[in-house]
Design a protein around this motif. Structure first.
Motif, PDB file in Angstrom:
ATOM      1  N   ASP A 222      16.641   4.281 -10.080  1.00  0.00           N
ATOM      2  CA  ASP A 222      15.318   4.227  -9.444  1.00  0.00           C
ATOM      3  C   ASP A 222      14.372   5.225 -10.107  1.00  0.00           C
ATOM      4  O   ASP A 222      14.634   6.427 -10.090  1.00  0.00           O
ATOM      5  CB  ASP A 222      15.475   4.554  -7.949  1.00  0.00           C
ATOM      6  N   TYR A 223      13.278   4.726 -10.669  1.00  0.00           N
ATOM      7  CA  TYR A 223      12.306   5.634 -11.300  1.00  0.00           C
ATOM      8  C   TYR A 223      10.972   5.665 -10.553  1.00  0.00           C
ATOM      9  O   TYR A 223       9.990   6.245 -11.033  1.00  0.00           O
ATOM     10  CB  TYR A 223      12.085   5.281 -12.780  1.00  0.00           C
ATOM     11  N   ALA A 224      10.923   5.075  -9.350  1.00  0.00           N
ATOM     12  CA  ALA A 224       9.644   4.966  -8.642  1.00  0.00           C
ATOM     13  C   ALA A 224       9.179   6.303  -8.050  1.00  0.00           C
ATOM     14  O   ALA A 224       9.980   7.153  -7.690  1.00  0.00           O
ATOM     15  CB  ALA A 224       9.745   3.914  -7.545  1.00  0.00           C
ATOM     16  N   VAL A 225       7.876   6.448  -7.964  1.00  0.00           N
ATOM     17  CA  VAL A 225       7.246   7.627  -7.348  1.00  0.00           C
ATOM     18  C   VAL A 225       6.595   7.167  -6.036  1.00  0.00           C
ATOM     19  O   VAL A 225       5.912   6.138  -6.029  1.00  0.00           O
ATOM     20  CB  VAL A 225       6.142   8.210  -8.272  1.00  0.00           C
ATOM     21  N   PRO A 226       6.783   7.895  -4.945  1.00  0.00           N
ATOM     22  CA  PRO A 226       6.200   7.453  -3.670  1.00  0.00           C
ATOM     23  C   PRO A 226       4.713   7.785  -3.572  1.00  0.00           C
ATOM     24  O   PRO A 226       4.281   8.533  -2.688  1.00  0.00           O
ATOM     25  CB  PRO A 226       7.023   8.222  -2.632  1.00  0.00           C
ATOM     26  N   TYR A 227       3.928   7.217  -4.483  1.00  0.00           N
ATOM     27  CA  TYR A 227       2.488   7.473  -4.492  1.00  0.00           C
ATOM     28  C   TYR A 227       1.784   6.634  -3.439  1.00  0.00           C
ATOM     29  O   TYR A 227       2.046   5.442  -3.293  1.00  0.00           O
ATOM     30  CB  TYR A 227       1.896   7.078  -5.847  1.00  0.00           C
ATOM     31  N   VAL A 228       0.839   7.271  -2.758  1.00  0.00           N
ATOM     32  CA  VAL A 228      -0.092   6.562  -1.883  1.00  0.00           C
ATOM     33  C   VAL A 228      -1.460   6.734  -2.536  1.00  0.00           C
ATOM     34  O   VAL A 228      -1.937   7.861  -2.697  1.00  0.00           O
ATOM     35  CB  VAL A 228      -0.102   7.173  -0.462  1.00  0.00           C
ATOM     36  N   TYR A 229      -2.035   5.592  -2.939  1.00  0.00           N
ATOM     37  CA  TYR A 229      -3.299   5.668  -3.672  1.00  0.00           C
ATOM     38  C   TYR A 229      -4.483   5.795  -2.713  1.00  0.00           C
ATOM     39  O   TYR A 229      -4.436   5.341  -1.584  1.00  0.00           O
ATOM     40  CB  TYR A 229      -3.455   4.426  -4.565  1.00  0.00           C
ATOM     41  N   ASN A 230      -5.529   6.431  -3.202  1.00  0.00           N
ATOM     42  CA  ASN A 230      -6.761   6.658  -2.443  1.00  0.00           C
ATOM     43  C   ASN A 230      -6.505   7.277  -1.071  1.00  0.00           C
ATOM     44  O   ASN A 230      -6.994   6.784  -0.055  1.00  0.00           O
ATOM     45  CB  ASN A 230      -7.539   5.335  -2.284  1.00  0.00           C
ATOM     46  N   PRO A 231      -5.751   8.353  -1.028  1.00  0.00           N
ATOM     47  CA  PRO A 231      -5.456   8.964   0.270  1.00  0.00           C
ATOM     48  C   PRO A 231      -6.693   9.657   0.822  1.00  0.00           C
ATOM     49  O   PRO A 231      -7.516  10.159   0.055  1.00  0.00           O
ATOM     50  CB  PRO A 231      -4.384  10.007  -0.087  1.00  0.00           C
ATOM     51  N   GLU A 232      -6.820   9.656   2.131  1.00  0.00           N
ATOM     52  CA  GLU A 232      -7.910  10.406   2.757  1.00  0.00           C
ATOM     53  C   GLU A 232      -7.406  11.820   2.935  1.00  0.00           C
ATOM     54  O   GLU A 232      -6.561  12.074   3.785  1.00  0.00           O
ATOM     55  CB  GLU A 232      -8.271   9.771   4.091  1.00  0.00           C
TER      56      GLU A 232
ATOM     57  N   ALA B 182      -1.451  10.681  -3.191  1.00  0.00           N
ATOM     58  CA  ALA B 182      -0.619  11.593  -2.392  1.00  0.00           C
ATOM     59  C   ALA B 182       0.832  11.157  -2.496  1.00  0.00           C
ATOM     60  O   ALA B 182       1.128   9.994  -2.752  1.00  0.00           O
ATOM     61  CB  ALA B 182      -1.064  11.539  -0.935  1.00  0.00           C
ATOM     62  N   LEU B 183       1.741  12.107  -2.324  1.00  0.00           N
ATOM     63  CA  LEU B 183       3.167  11.785  -2.275  1.00  0.00           C
ATOM     64  C   LEU B 183       3.583  11.621  -0.817  1.00  0.00           C
ATOM     65  O   LEU B 183       3.308  12.488   0.008  1.00  0.00           O
ATOM     66  CB  LEU B 183       3.980  12.906  -2.923  1.00  0.00           C
ATOM     67  N   ASP B 184       4.237  10.510  -0.503  1.00  0.00           N
ATOM     68  CA  ASP B 184       4.725  10.275   0.852  1.00  0.00           C
ATOM     69  C   ASP B 184       5.924   9.330   0.784  1.00  0.00           C
ATOM     70  O   ASP B 184       5.743   8.181   0.428  1.00  0.00           O
ATOM     71  CB  ASP B 184       3.623   9.665   1.714  1.00  0.00           C
ATOM     72  N   PRO B 185       7.110   9.835   1.078  1.00  0.00           N
ATOM     73  CA  PRO B 185       7.481  11.137   1.619  1.00  0.00           C
ATOM     74  C   PRO B 185       7.380  12.239   0.564  1.00  0.00           C
ATOM     75  O   PRO B 185       7.288  11.967  -0.629  1.00  0.00           O
ATOM     76  CB  PRO B 185       8.937  10.935   2.038  1.00  0.00           C
ATOM     77  N   VAL B 186       7.442  13.458   1.053  1.00  0.00           N
ATOM     78  CA  VAL B 186       7.390  14.609   0.160  1.00  0.00           C
ATOM     79  C   VAL B 186       8.060  15.787   0.856  1.00  0.00           C
ATOM     80  O   VAL B 186       8.111  15.826   2.091  1.00  0.00           O
ATOM     81  CB  VAL B 186       5.923  14.926  -0.219  1.00  0.00           C
TER      82      VAL B 186
ATOM     83  N   ARG C 178      13.868  14.917  -4.383  1.00  0.00           N
ATOM     84  CA  ARG C 178      12.661  15.572  -3.860  1.00  0.00           C
ATOM     85  C   ARG C 178      11.946  16.336  -4.963  1.00  0.00           C
ATOM     86  O   ARG C 178      10.735  16.211  -5.152  1.00  0.00           O
ATOM     87  CB  ARG C 178      13.030  16.522  -2.708  1.00  0.00           C
ATOM     88  N   GLY C 179      12.700  17.154  -5.674  1.00  0.00           N
ATOM     89  CA  GLY C 179      12.102  17.933  -6.758  1.00  0.00           C
ATOM     90  C   GLY C 179      11.618  17.044  -7.894  1.00  0.00           C
ATOM     91  O   GLY C 179      10.555  17.277  -8.466  1.00  0.00           O
ATOM     92  N   MET C 180      12.409  16.024  -8.208  1.00  0.00           N
ATOM     93  CA  MET C 180      12.038  15.141  -9.322  1.00  0.00           C
ATOM     94  C   MET C 180      10.736  14.399  -9.019  1.00  0.00           C
ATOM     95  O   MET C 180       9.876  14.241  -9.872  1.00  0.00           O
ATOM     96  CB  MET C 180      13.177  14.141  -9.577  1.00  0.00           C
ATOM     97  N   GLU C 181      10.608  13.934  -7.783  1.00  0.00           N
ATOM     98  CA  GLU C 181       9.391  13.189  -7.424  1.00  0.00           C
ATOM     99  C   GLU C 181       8.193  14.125  -7.300  1.00  0.00           C
ATOM    100  O   GLU C 181       7.086  13.793  -7.721  1.00  0.00           O
ATOM    101  CB  GLU C 181       9.621  12.408  -6.123  1.00  0.00           C
ATOM    102  N   MET C 182       8.413  15.321  -6.738  1.00  0.00           N
ATOM    103  CA  MET C 182       7.294  16.262  -6.576  1.00  0.00           C
ATOM    104  C   MET C 182       6.783  16.757  -7.928  1.00  0.00           C
ATOM    105  O   MET C 182       5.627  17.135  -8.069  1.00  0.00           O
ATOM    106  CB  MET C 182       7.695  17.425  -5.673  1.00  0.00           C
ATOM    107  N   TYR C 183       7.658  16.712  -8.944  1.00  0.00           N
ATOM    108  CA  TYR C 183       7.240  17.105 -10.294  1.00  0.00           C
ATOM    109  C   TYR C 183       6.120  16.182 -10.821  1.00  0.00           C
ATOM    110  O   TYR C 183       5.390  16.556 -11.742  1.00  0.00           O
ATOM    111  CB  TYR C 183       8.449  17.099 -11.241  1.00  0.00           C
ATOM    112  N   ALA C 184       5.966  15.015 -10.228  1.00  0.00           N
ATOM    113  CA  ALA C 184       4.943  14.073 -10.715  1.00  0.00           C
ATOM    114  C   ALA C 184       3.571  14.743 -10.803  1.00  0.00           C
ATOM    115  O   ALA C 184       2.806  14.501 -11.746  1.00  0.00           O
ATOM    116  CB  ALA C 184       4.877  12.850  -9.796  1.00  0.00           C
TER     117      ALA C 184
END
Ligand SMILES: NC(=O)c1ccc[n+]([C@@H]2O[C@H](COP(=O)([O-])OP(=O)(O)OC[C@H]3O[C@@H](n4cnc5c(N)ncnc54)[C@H](OP(=O)(O)O)[C@@H]3O)[C@@H](O)[C@H]2O)c1
Length: 235
Positions: free
Chosen positions: A102-112, A126-130, A208-214
């Motif tokens: 799995d190489y996906a990043v939990p990005y939420v685009y155009n976050p308020e 934004a990252l969600d979850p994070v 967690r660390g790998m995704e937050m590194y994004a």
């Protein structure tokens, strides 16, 4: 090997093309293959319609996500992070017993957000979850019978599939997951791509660390004017 790449985006295409070059049987998964092949406009990232792209890669098959997963011996997840858990949960029976890289990043685009981070390509997603959870862990929980290995998430997939394109390949790739055999399988694939330094970060919680590194990866890339780069762990 029969390898399925779930995802028709730029990352999925990079894996599919390289896997074909390496002699694998490659299937790409999508929501609806007829719809995907019928697209004539570039997607929101500006990449050409899948049908045009795949015409240059005879041998790559396109199937709906479930059918694509059913015939696979090894699966790579490149489904948009906000939708990956829902889609993968729906095809869990076809992923049981299989290694899912799995190489996906939990990005939420155009976050308020109160303090948006402007970037050359819009507000930083934004990252969600994070922090206290990760997409890698969510996917493993959603697929208890599959062996999820987080890998490749700290890089552009064009670099993941061709590490020599940056610094002669002298940089580090990270993996994490619960199953030692699955991590060996993923490491073998990464070595076939050209990686010499694959660092196992341990259990899937390291996602967690790998995704937050994004965010850090983006910050470095902005500083470099958009150039590709690698990260090397010096020990
Ligand atoms: N591209 C990279 O180099 C790179 C690097 C590191 C991490 N990532 C992360 O990896 C993931 C995949 O990235 P990508 O660039 O390869 O592709 P992407 O464009 O982010 O995602 C493409 C895939 O997501 C599916 N999708 C989109 N919206 C959906 C929805 N509402 N329901 C179900 N499926 C949906 C698409 O389905 P259809 O085929 O039906 O359109 C497509 O197969 C992302 O989380 C990204 O942030 C990418």
């Amino acid at each position: 090997m029969k390898i399925t790449v779930l995802g028709t985006g730029g990352g999925g295409r990079a894996h599919a093309a390289r896997l074909l070059q390496l002699g694998h049987e490659v299937v790409v998964g999508t929501r609806d293959s007829e719809v995907t092949l019928g697209r004539t406009e570039p997607n929101f990232m500006g990449i050409e319609p899948f049908g045009q792209w795949v015409a240059d890669y005879p041998g790559i098959e396109l199937m709906n996500f479930g059918d694509a997963a059913a015939g696979a011996e090894f699966v790579i997840n490149g489904i948009d992070g906000a939708n990956a858990v829902r889609v993968l949960s729906g095809i869990a029976e076809h992923l049981a017993g299989k290694t899912v890289m799995d190489y996906a990043v939990p990005y939420v685009y155009n976050p308020e957000r109160a303090h948006p981070w402007p970037t050359p390509w819009g507000v930083m997603p934004a990252l969600d979850p994070v922090d206290h959870d990760s997409l890698g862990e969510q996917i493993q929980r959603a697929l208890p019978a599959a062996k999820v290995v987080k890998a490749g998430v700290t890089q552009e997939q064009e670099t993941v599939v061709n590490p020599q394109s940056v610094g002669g390949g002298d940089h580090t790739m990270f993996i994490a997951g619960e199953d030692a055999g699955a991590k060996e399988q993923v490491t073998e694939l990464l070595r076939a791509y050209g990686w010499q330094d694959v660092l196992d970060l341990g259990p899937i919680v390291s996602s967690r660390g790998m995704e937050m590194y994004a965010h850090m990866h983006s910050a470095i890339q902005f500083a470099l004017g958009g150039a590709r780069f690698g990260m090397k762990v010096i020990r």
